[in-house]
Motif scaffolding. Structure first.
Motif, PDB file in Angstrom:
ATOM      1  N   PRO A 223       0.831  -1.206   0.000  1.00 34.94           N
ATOM      2  CA  PRO A 223       0.000   0.000   0.000  1.00 34.94           C
ATOM      3  C   PRO A 223       0.864   1.253   0.000  1.00 34.94           C
ATOM      4  O   PRO A 223       1.880   1.327   0.699  1.00 34.94           O
ATOM      5  N   GLY A 224       0.480   2.255  -0.815  1.00 38.96           N
ATOM      6  CA  GLY A 224       1.221   3.499  -0.875  1.00 38.96           C
ATOM      7  C   GLY A 224       0.967   4.354   0.347  1.00 38.96           C
ATOM      8  O   GLY A 224       0.045   4.116   1.128  1.00 38.96           O
ATOM      9  N   ILE A 225       1.785   5.406   0.489  1.00 37.40           N
ATOM     10  CA  ILE A 225       1.679   6.253   1.673  1.00 37.40           C
ATOM     11  C   ILE A 225       0.322   6.960   1.719  1.00 37.40           C
ATOM     12  O   ILE A 225      -0.253   7.167   2.786  1.00 37.40           O
ATOM     13  N   ARG A 226      -0.230   7.313   0.561  1.00 37.07           N
ATOM     14  CA  ARG A 226      -1.543   7.972   0.547  1.00 37.07           C
ATOM     15  C   ARG A 226      -2.638   7.027   1.038  1.00 37.07           C
ATOM     16  O   ARG A 226      -3.562   7.451   1.752  1.00 37.07           O
ATOM     17  N   ASP A 227      -2.537   5.752   0.639  1.00 40.19           N
ATOM     18  CA  ASP A 227      -3.524   4.769   1.105  1.00 40.19           C
ATOM     19  C   ASP A 227      -3.441   4.587   2.619  1.00 40.19           C
ATOM     20  O   ASP A 227      -4.465   4.485   3.304  1.00 40.19           O
ATOM     21  N   VAL A 228      -2.200   4.547   3.142  1.00 34.27           N
ATOM     22  CA  VAL A 228      -2.003   4.391   4.593  1.00 34.27           C
ATOM     23  C   VAL A 228      -2.571   5.596   5.337  1.00 34.27           C
ATOM     24  O   VAL A 228      -3.256   5.456   6.352  1.00 34.27           O
ATOM     25  N   LEU A 229      -2.285   6.799   4.831  1.00 30.12           N
ATOM     26  CA  LEU A 229      -2.790   8.014   5.482  1.00 30.12           C
ATOM     27  C   LEU A 229      -4.315   8.060   5.472  1.00 30.12           C
ATOM     28  O   LEU A 229      -4.950   8.483   6.449  1.00 30.12           O
ATOM     29  N   ARG A 230      -4.903   7.630   4.365  1.00 30.68           N
ATOM     30  CA  ARG A 230      -6.357   7.663   4.260  1.00 30.68           C
ATOM     31  C   ARG A 230      -7.001   6.641   5.197  1.00 30.68           C
ATOM     32  O   ARG A 230      -7.985   6.929   5.880  1.00 30.68           O
ATOM     33  N   GLU A 231      -6.417   5.448   5.272  1.00 26.31           N
ATOM     34  CA  GLU A 231      -7.005   4.367   6.052  1.00 26.31           C
ATOM     35  C   GLU A 231      -6.797   4.558   7.550  1.00 26.31           C
ATOM     36  O   GLU A 231      -7.657   4.199   8.364  1.00 26.31           O
ATOM     37  N   HIS A 232      -5.625   5.121   7.929  1.00 24.46           N
ATOM     38  CA  HIS A 232      -5.288   5.229   9.362  1.00 24.46           C
ATOM     39  C   HIS A 232      -5.107   6.689   9.775  1.00 24.46           C
ATOM     40  O   HIS A 232      -4.281   6.989  10.643  1.00 24.46           O
ATOM     41  N   ARG A 233      -5.880   7.568   9.193  1.00 24.90           N
ATOM     42  CA  ARG A 233      -5.701   9.002   9.432  1.00 24.90           C
ATOM     43  C   ARG A 233      -5.854   9.361  10.909  1.00 24.90           C
ATOM     44  O   ARG A 233      -5.047  10.113  11.463  1.00 24.90           O
ATOM     45  N   THR A 234      -6.857   8.824  11.563  1.00 19.73           N
ATOM     46  CA  THR A 234      -7.099   9.157  12.974  1.00 19.73           C
ATOM     47  C   THR A 234      -5.927   8.748  13.852  1.00 19.73           C
ATOM     48  O   THR A 234      -5.453   9.532  14.693  1.00 19.73           O
ATOM     49  N   GLU A 235      -5.442   7.520  13.672  1.00 22.68           N
ATOM     50  CA  GLU A 235      -4.311   7.051  14.479  1.00 22.68           C
ATOM     51  C   GLU A 235      -3.073   7.895  14.225  1.00 22.68           C
ATOM     52  O   GLU A 235      -2.372   8.305  15.173  1.00 22.68           O
ATOM     53  N   ILE A 236      -2.783   8.177  12.959  1.00 26.29           N
ATOM     54  CA  ILE A 236      -1.562   8.911  12.616  1.00 26.29           C
ATOM     55  C   ILE A 236      -1.597  10.326  13.192  1.00 26.29           C
ATOM     56  O   ILE A 236      -0.624  10.793  13.795  1.00 26.29           O
ATOM     57  N   LEU A 237      -2.731  11.014  13.029  1.00 22.65           N
ATOM     58  CA  LEU A 237      -2.835  12.379  13.549  1.00 22.65           C
ATOM     59  C   LEU A 237      -2.771  12.400  15.074  1.00 22.65           C
ATOM     60  O   LEU A 237      -2.152  13.290  15.670  1.00 22.65           O
ATOM     61  N   THR A 238      -3.411  11.406  15.711  1.00 21.40           N
ATOM     62  CA  THR A 238      -3.386  11.344  17.178  1.00 21.40           C
ATOM     63  C   THR A 238      -1.971  11.117  17.690  1.00 21.40           C
ATOM     64  O   THR A 238      -1.497  11.811  18.601  1.00 21.40           O
ATOM     65  N   ARG A 239      -1.283  10.148  17.100  1.00 21.04           N
ATOM     66  CA  ARG A 239       0.094   9.846  17.548  1.00 21.04           C
ATOM     67  C   ARG A 239       1.041  10.997  17.220  1.00 21.04           C
ATOM     68  O   ARG A 239       1.957  11.290  18.001  1.00 21.04           O
ATOM     69  N   LEU A 240       0.832  11.649  16.093  1.00 24.79           N
ATOM     70  CA  LEU A 240       1.680  12.791  15.747  1.00 24.79           C
ATOM     71  C   LEU A 240       1.482  13.916  16.750  1.00 24.79           C
ATOM     72  O   LEU A 240       2.444  14.547  17.205  1.00 24.79           O
ATOM     73  N   GLY A 241       0.216  14.164  17.132  1.00 31.95           N
ATOM     74  CA  GLY A 241      -0.048  15.180  18.140  1.00 31.95           C
ATOM     75  C   GLY A 241       0.578  14.842  19.483  1.00 31.95           C
ATOM     76  O   GLY A 241       1.171  15.711  20.142  1.00 31.95           O
TER      77      GLY A 241
END
Length: 382
Positions: A223-241
């Motif tokens: 899966p490309g990075i865009r697919d990962v960001l779209r599928e796991h957006r909530t987790e990624i933004l939460t962990r980044l914060g």
């Protein structure tokens, strides 16, 4: 809201509260901590700050490793690197815009970071990883790109001002093209690293490589990075914060303890430059812990992405920032390094090129980098 709380643990909240509370307490205690500070209070304050930083650092490492697993490299490593480096650049810029003379702050900070990252952290990572795994294969194309960037950026930052500058500082006419070239080169590097050349910064699995050579069956597309960001957006933004909110107190506390370190080292008769080295080590502590854990896990390319990537970002952002501030404010920005430090930087770059020219890096490579860091400490005390 429920989906966000799945990624936030009690320990995350405790670390964030502890870090910001310690920073608030340090601000309130500023009158008590003005030099000269009584020795017992000085020791207590320093030990407390370092303890809080260590607790927060492990929280940063936790989020960084989770993001790295989700995003993959180089994106996961880049998140941690840019989070720390951008905060560091902002703080150095704030110091320059504040009262007093700070002509050499960028030079001294980046020199300390260079020696710590390229020799101490990489040396420890390769030594420990090499002992556990005997030898570690890395992606030589991506590593070569990092080192090529460092050779040019460090030469522009510290070598050229000594040759063409005035009293170790670029003139305005010289600084403008240096800023443009540095930012353009760094921007192009990030663009290629996150785009067409992302595969050059991923781990090499020799077994998978051999299987790909001998197999005639097509591989399933990852899966490309865009697919990962779209599928796991909530987790990624939460962990980044969580990562950013946890790392900010580390950087703020480390800079606020500068005066305490200067006071303590002056009483011990230690060189003032040692304070800069200790602060740089503390600021990049989360990245250092992550790199060593990656080496122990056999992920040497992640070590390279974290360490070399951090230094490329540090030089590529700090030097333009201080030059841009220096031009309108009329502040002198002395970047030219002393001859001993220039020699150490040159030897470090040559050693790094030699180390990572090998197909597999070993514990012996790590030992040599650690020896060079020991020489750097000797120069510090000379």
């Amino acid at each position: 809201m429920r989906s966000i709380t799945r990624f936030i643990t009690t320990s995350d909240i405790v670390r964030i509260a502890l870090g910001w509370s310690a920073f608030g307490a340090l601000l309130l205690a500023t009158p008590l901590l003005s030099p000269p500070v009584p020795a017992p209070l000085l020791i207590t304050a320093l030990v407390s700050i370092v303890a809080v930083i260590l607790v927060c650092a492990f929280g940063v490492v936790r989020q960084a490793e989770a993001l790295a697993r989700r995003l993959g490299d180089p994106y996961g490593s880049l998140v941690l690197t840019l989070s720390i480096v951008l905060i560091e650049v902002v703080l150095i810029s704030a110091v320059m815009l504040g009262p007093g003379e700070h002509a050499t702050i960028a030079r001294d900070s980046v020199m300390a970071v260079s020696m710590i990252i390229l020799n101490l952290v990489i040396g420890l990572a390769l030594l420990l990883g090499g002992i556990r795994h005997r030898g570690l294969a890395h992606n030589r194309t991506g590593t070569s790109a990092y080192l090529a960037m460092l050779v040019v950026l460090i030469a522009l930052a510290f070598g050229l001002p000594a040759l063409i500058g005035q009293d170790g500082a670029y003139t305005t006419a010289q600084a403008i093209p240096v800023v443009i070239v540095t930012l353009a080169l760094y921007g192009f590097f990030l663009f290629r690293q996150m785009g067409a050349q992302a595969d050059d910064f991923t781990e090499i699995d020799e077994r998978l490589t051999l299987r790909a050579i001998t197999s005639t069956e097509p591989d399933a597309a990852a899966p490309g990075i865009r697919d990962v960001l779209r599928e796991h957006r909530t987790e990624i933004l939460t962990r980044l914060g969580l990562l950013v909110v946890t790392v900010i107190p580390i950087v703020l506390l480390s800079h606020d303890m500068a005066a305490l370190l200067d006071d303590g080292l002056a009483r011990l008769g230690a060189p003032t430059a040692l304070a800069g080295v200790l602060i740089a080590a503390i600021v990049f502590l989360p990245e250092s812990i992550t790199a060593i854990r990656a080496a122990l896990g056999g992920e040497v390319q992640r070590v390279i992405n974290l360490c070399h990537g951090a230094l490329v970002s540090t030089v590529g952002l700090t030097i333009p920032a201080v030059l841009i501030i220096g031009m309108p404010t009329g502040q002198a920005v002395i970047l030219a390094e002393t001859l001993p430090d220039l020699m150490l930087l040159t030897v470090t770059l040559l050693l790094s090129i030699s180390t990572f020219a090998a197909k597999r890096v070993t514990a012996m490579h790590g030992a040599v980098h650690l020896a060079l860091f020991a020489i750097y400490t000797i120069v510090l005390f000379s």
